[in-house]
Design a protein around this motif. Structure first.
Motif, PDB file in Angstrom:
ATOM      1  N   ALA A 346       0.905  -1.147  -0.048  1.00 32.24           N
ATOM      2  CA  ALA A 346       0.086  -0.078  -0.041  1.00 32.24           C
ATOM      3  C   ALA A 346       0.830   1.290   0.061  1.00 32.24           C
ATOM      4  N   LEU A 347       0.126   2.459  -0.221  1.00 29.04           N
ATOM      5  CA  LEU A 347       0.944   3.550  -0.416  1.00 29.04           C
ATOM      6  C   LEU A 347       0.482   4.487   0.862  1.00 29.04           C
ATOM      7  N   ASP A 348       1.353   4.798   1.730  1.00 26.39           N
ATOM      8  CA  ASP A 348       1.148   5.634   2.902  1.00 26.39           C
ATOM      9  C   ASP A 348       1.031   7.176   2.680  1.00 26.39           C
ATOM     10  N   GLN A 349      -0.154   7.557   2.684  1.00 24.15           N
ATOM     11  CA  GLN A 349      -0.264   9.023   2.155  1.00 24.15           C
ATOM     12  C   GLN A 349       0.263   9.989   3.089  1.00 24.15           C
ATOM     13  N   THR A 350       0.310   9.567   4.417  1.00 19.98           N
ATOM     14  CA  THR A 350       0.958  10.559   5.415  1.00 19.98           C
ATOM     15  C   THR A 350       2.627  10.559   5.279  1.00 19.98           C
ATOM     16  N   LYS A 351       3.061   9.838   4.390  1.00 21.52           N
ATOM     17  CA  LYS A 351       4.692   9.735   4.331  1.00 21.52           C
ATOM     18  C   LYS A 351       4.886   9.867   2.688  1.00 21.52           C
ATOM     19  N   ASN A 352       4.207  10.776   2.132  1.00 21.86           N
ATOM     20  CA  ASN A 352       4.650  11.057   0.615  1.00 21.86           C
ATOM     21  C   ASN A 352       4.394   9.625  -0.056  1.00 21.86           C
ATOM     22  N   GLU A 353       3.587   8.995   0.153  1.00 19.38           N
ATOM     23  CA  GLU A 353       3.127   7.684  -0.601  1.00 19.38           C
ATOM     24  C   GLU A 353       4.438   6.662  -0.610  1.00 19.38           C
ATOM     25  N   GLU A 354       5.002   6.642   0.544  1.00 12.47           N
ATOM     26  CA  GLU A 354       6.028   5.614   0.765  1.00 12.47           C
ATOM     27  C   GLU A 354       5.215   4.119   0.631  1.00 12.47           C
ATOM     28  N   LYS A 355       5.928   3.194   0.216  1.00 12.51           N
ATOM     29  CA  LYS A 355       5.379   1.782   0.178  1.00 12.51           C
ATOM     30  C   LYS A 355       5.433   1.277   1.265  1.00 12.51           C
ATOM     31  N   VAL A 356       4.296   0.466   1.703  1.00 12.20           N
ATOM     32  CA  VAL A 356       4.121  -0.245   3.035  1.00 12.20           C
ATOM     33  C   VAL A 356       3.839  -1.742   2.541  1.00 12.20           C
ATOM     34  N   LEU A 357       4.703  -2.547   3.209  1.00 10.50           N
ATOM     35  CA  LEU A 357       4.040  -4.017   2.954  1.00 10.50           C
ATOM     36  C   LEU A 357       3.028  -4.433   3.910  1.00 10.50           C
ATOM     37  N   LEU A 358       1.979  -5.019   3.535  1.00 10.65           N
ATOM     38  CA  LEU A 358       0.877  -5.285   4.398  1.00 10.65           C
ATOM     39  C   LEU A 358       1.058  -6.613   4.762  1.00 10.65           C
ATOM     40  N   SER A 359       0.432  -6.941   6.073  1.00  7.33           N
ATOM     41  CA  SER A 359       0.742  -8.276   6.711  1.00  7.33           C
ATOM     42  C   SER A 359       0.046  -9.381   6.207  1.00  7.33           C
ATOM     43  N   SER A 440     -14.658   3.248  -8.549  1.00 11.69           N
ATOM     44  CA  SER A 440     -13.685   2.038  -8.828  1.00 11.69           C
ATOM     45  C   SER A 440     -12.191   2.326  -8.499  1.00 11.69           C
ATOM     46  N   GLY A 441     -11.545   1.412  -7.662  1.00 10.48           N
ATOM     47  CA  GLY A 441     -10.280   1.786  -7.350  1.00 10.48           C
ATOM     48  C   GLY A 441      -9.776   2.496  -5.948  1.00 10.48           C
ATOM     49  N   ASP A 442     -11.057   2.875  -5.235  1.00 14.30           N
ATOM     50  CA  ASP A 442     -11.000   3.572  -4.084  1.00 14.30           C
ATOM     51  C   ASP A 442     -10.683   2.810  -2.886  1.00 14.30           C
ATOM     52  N   THR A 443      -9.875   3.151  -1.967  1.00 16.71           N
ATOM     53  CA  THR A 443      -9.488   2.516  -0.772  1.00 16.71           C
ATOM     54  C   THR A 443     -10.087   2.652   0.456  1.00 16.71           C
ATOM     55  N   PHE A 444     -10.379   1.553   1.034  1.00 11.38           N
ATOM     56  CA  PHE A 444     -11.235   1.830   2.460  1.00 11.38           C
ATOM     57  C   PHE A 444     -10.309   1.376   3.711  1.00 11.38           C
ATOM     58  N   THR A 445     -10.464   1.993   4.596  1.00  9.59           N
ATOM     59  CA  THR A 445      -9.661   1.916   5.974  1.00  9.59           C
ATOM     60  C   THR A 445     -10.393   2.101   7.090  1.00  9.59           C
ATOM     61  N   ASP A 446      -9.931   1.653   8.062  1.00  6.33           N
ATOM     62  CA  ASP A 446     -10.672   1.944   9.475  1.00  6.33           C
ATOM     63  C   ASP A 446     -10.495   3.427  10.093  1.00  6.33           C
ATOM     64  N   GLY A 447      -9.596   4.074   9.500  1.00  4.94           N
ATOM     65  CA  GLY A 447      -9.330   5.249  10.056  1.00  4.94           C
ATOM     66  C   GLY A 447      -8.072   5.574  10.731  1.00  4.94           C
ATOM     67  N   SER A 448      -7.462   4.382  11.180  1.00  4.09           N
ATOM     68  CA  SER A 448      -6.081   4.477  11.885  1.00  4.09           C
ATOM     69  C   SER A 448      -5.012   4.745  10.920  1.00  4.09           C
ATOM     70  N   VAL A 449      -5.182   4.157   9.765  1.00  4.72           N
ATOM     71  CA  VAL A 449      -4.217   4.350   8.748  1.00  4.72           C
ATOM     72  C   VAL A 449      -4.661   5.399   7.535  1.00  4.72           C
ATOM     73  N   ARG A 450      -3.714   6.013   6.742  1.00  4.41           N
ATOM     74  CA  ARG A 450      -4.070   6.467   5.600  1.00  4.41           C
ATOM     75  C   ARG A 450      -3.308   5.952   4.365  1.00  4.41           C
ATOM     76  N   TYR A 451      -4.002   4.560   4.078  1.00  5.23           N
ATOM     77  CA  TYR A 451      -3.089   3.678   3.060  1.00  5.23           C
ATOM     78  C   TYR A 451      -3.917   3.865   1.715  1.00  5.23           C
ATOM     79  N   THR A 452      -3.417   3.967   0.442  1.00  9.97           N
ATOM     80  CA  THR A 452      -4.090   3.600  -0.669  1.00  9.97           C
ATOM     81  C   THR A 452      -3.445   2.575  -1.512  1.00  9.97           C
TER      82      THR A 452
END
Length: 617
Positions: A346-359, A440-452
């Motif tokens: 995922a791309l972390d929107q709070t860190k300039n779209e830094e790549k994050v590996l999802l568990s 289509s293509g929108d990302t949903f989270t529980d609000g604790s993270v801002r991943y896309t």
């Protein structure tokens, strides 16, 4: 092992009385574990043990999940194969054919148009259980006009089956689908179908896959006979022969390898080991040392190479004749990855779209991708692939792309056009929600993270048609239909030609647009007139021309009077502006407040009749 480890955890957290009422399903079982760990105090050792127990539970649970897609060239047998898979797994109890000759049609072709034309138009999702594993399946169209359905399915899947016709071989859309699988880094199996047809040659198709698709592949099965004499298969990994009996091939008889095939089977098994050894170091070491290679060693090597996308195992059979489908299902379980074995980023929107590996486990924050929209009877139906966390009915989720907070009013699992209401779903599952306004293509989270999540590739339209309702009375329904289809299908575009006034629809081909015109007629009861878009021919000035025009009209009162004179001449080649307007009026012969209106009129006129550049004075 799953039940025993989780049972110990529940005894520690909840006590025996709670435990007796909680063991209903694996998902509710695990959710109870999560709920009972909240707000409790544990020692450091207990916390570590609880975490380890949770991780072990979810790891074992997710290892028994497969998310696969079935893709191929048109008329290769994808939907027929899916129908057999659903039958053998007990999801359906009767087999129906694709074109609906019996008035029913294949389960995955739920649209009337699909059953009439014998093609898949929309991808359809379903799920089934095989040998204790949960298999989520998306059946995709084979025609190039509906390629977006393949794109968005492969975007969210962990593995795929590439179906090849044993007569037609590797065809144009086979190459396109394989390219899409590479784009989304999807591990795949190949299934050479229709071995019962005249002219079937699986070895020719295997060589085509190696040359045209650049597959590093080898057969894991050898057919027993071909065409009308096709009887069964020999498994090169387990060195057993399988024959399919019963009215629908549901009875599998296992026997030794037929004597007349022993030489061919030995040769093909050695070839399989050699090909896999080229991409798997562990098997290569055993092969070079001439150590005996057991069935389990070979199976694990094939699995490692397939998940690493270095090898494509090739299965064979005939879905229509009910042969070879069950071994293919075993291959899906044995060789394709589970959700935690596929690295999703995922791309972390709070860190300039830094790549994050999802568990990939339900223990993390919710991350889900909306990959398909449909207009259902109860509103918009949004298909979600859950990459991490848990989603529950009634939960509030955040659309990261828009920032909107949305409540999940209804959560369902899809079985073609049928829905099963569920209370919650965890990572690795494909579900659908109602009443969620998104694209289509929108990302949903529980609000604790801002991943896309990265979206799917959307090809540009290649063909356009002019379309209009036969009567203006149906304009509202006509516009409603176009807006809906444009929202559902990113490759379907609607625009208005300002010059001709025509409504222009654009898509991936003639069939693509014809299907939508027919759906407008059937679903919205609006007949449409279809034709080629009109093109306005234009002219321009080639030399200077003077004009002097008098406008005089008496319509009561003061009347209208005006005179315009000047000249038009072409601008030099490659000018910086499209046209020039020069005011040569001296003094206040014409009031200055009229000049902007005169210039505006000239601009509008030049846009409608003049393509190259000109000047006006």
């Amino acid at each position: 092992m799953v039940r025993s480890s989780a049972t110990r955890l529940l005894y520690a957290l909840c006590g025996e009385k709670t435990l007796s009422t909680s063991l209903r399903s694996s998902s509710s079982f695990a959710l109870l574990i999560l709920e009972n760990t909240r707000g409790r105090r544990f020692s450091t050792g207990n916390l570590a043990r609880v975490k380890d127990e949770k991780d072990a539970f979810w790891k074992e649970a997710l290892e028994k999940v497969r998310n696969i897609g079935i893709s191929a060239h048109i008329d290769s047998g994808k939907t027929t194969l899916t129908e057999r898979i659903l039958f053998y797994t007990g999801k359906i109890h009767e087999i129906h054919e694709v074109r609906g000759r019996d008035g029913v049609g294949a389960k995955m072709d739920s649209m009337d148009l699909e059953r009439e034309k014998g093609i898949t138009i929309q991808s359809a999702a379903t799920y089934c259980t095989w040998n204790g594993y949960q298999v989520n399946i998306i059946d995709t169209p084979g025609h190039v006009d509906f390629t977006i359905e393949v794109e968005r399915a492969l975007r969210v899947l962990d593995g795929a089956i590439l179906v090849l016709c044993s007569v037609g071989g590797v065809q144009s859309q086979s190459i396109t689908v394989d390219r899409q699988m590479r784009r989304y880094e999807v591990p795949r199996l190949a299934f050479i179908n229709k071995l019962d047809r005249m002219g079937a040659d699986p070895w020719k198709v295997l060589n085509q896959a190696r040359s045209k698709l650049r597959h590093h592949s080898a057969a894991v099965q050898v057919p027993i006979g071909l065409e009308e004499e096709f009887q069964g298969l020999v498994d090169l990994v387990k060195m057993k022969a399988y024959f399919f009996h019963g009215a629908n091939g549901e009875e599998i008889v296992t026997s030794d390898v037929p004597a007349n095939l022993e030489a061919l089977v030995t040769e093909k098994r050695r070839e399989l080991i050699e090909v896999v050894s080229e991409v798997d170091d562990k098997l290569a070491e055993s092969f070079l040392n001439d150590d005996p290679i057991s069935s389990d060693d070979l199976e694990m090597a094939i699995r490692r190479a397939t998940i690493a996308r270095k090898f494509v195992p090739v299965f064979m059979g005939s879905a229509f004749k009910n042969k070879g489908v069950q071994p293919l299902l075993d291959g899906v379980l044995n060789y394709l990855p589970c959700p935690t074995e596929v690295g999703s980023h995922a791309l972390d929107q709070t860190k300039n779209e830094e790549k994050v590996l999802l568990s990939g486990t339900p223990l993390g924050p919710l991350v889900a991708l909306a990959f398909k929209l449909e207009e259902g009877r109860f509103g918009q139906l949004t298909y979600l692939r859950i990459y991490e966390g848990i989603i529950r009915k009634g939960d509030f989720i955040i659309n990261v792309n828009t920032g909107k907070k949305i409540k999940v009013p209804r959560l369902v699992r899809m079985h073609s056009n049928e829905m099963e209401d569920i209370q919650e779903a965890h990572s690795g599952q494909i579900v659908a929600v109602f009443g969620v306004d998104c694209a289509s293509g929108d990302t949903f989270t529980d609000g604790s993270v801002r991943y896309t999540m990265t979206s799917m590739n959307v090809p540009e339209p290649v063909m356009s048609l002019a379309v209009s309702p036969v009567s203006k009375d149906f304009g509202g329904q006509f516009s409603k239909a176009l807006n809906r289809f444009q929202r559902e299908d990113p490759t379907f575009r609607v625009g208005l030609d300002t010059e001709s006034g025509q409504t222009i629809i654009s898509g991936m081909g003639e069939l693509h647009l014809d299907i939508y015109v027919e759906r407008i007629r059937r679903e919205y009861k609006v007949d449409a007139v279809v034709g080629k878009p009109r093109v306005n021919f234009r002219e321009t000035v080639t030399q200077r021309a003077e004009f002097d025009y008098l406008h005089k009209k008496q319509s009561g009162g003061q009347g209208q009077y005006g005179r315009v004179c000047g000249y038009v001449e072409p601008l030099p080649m490659d000018p910086s502006t499209k046209f020039e307007f020069e005011n040569l009026i001296i003094g206040q012969v014409i009031p200055s407040n009229f000049i902007p209106a005169i210039e505006k009129g000239f601009r509008e006129a030049s846009n409608s009749w003049c393509i190259p550049c000109c000047g006006f004075k």
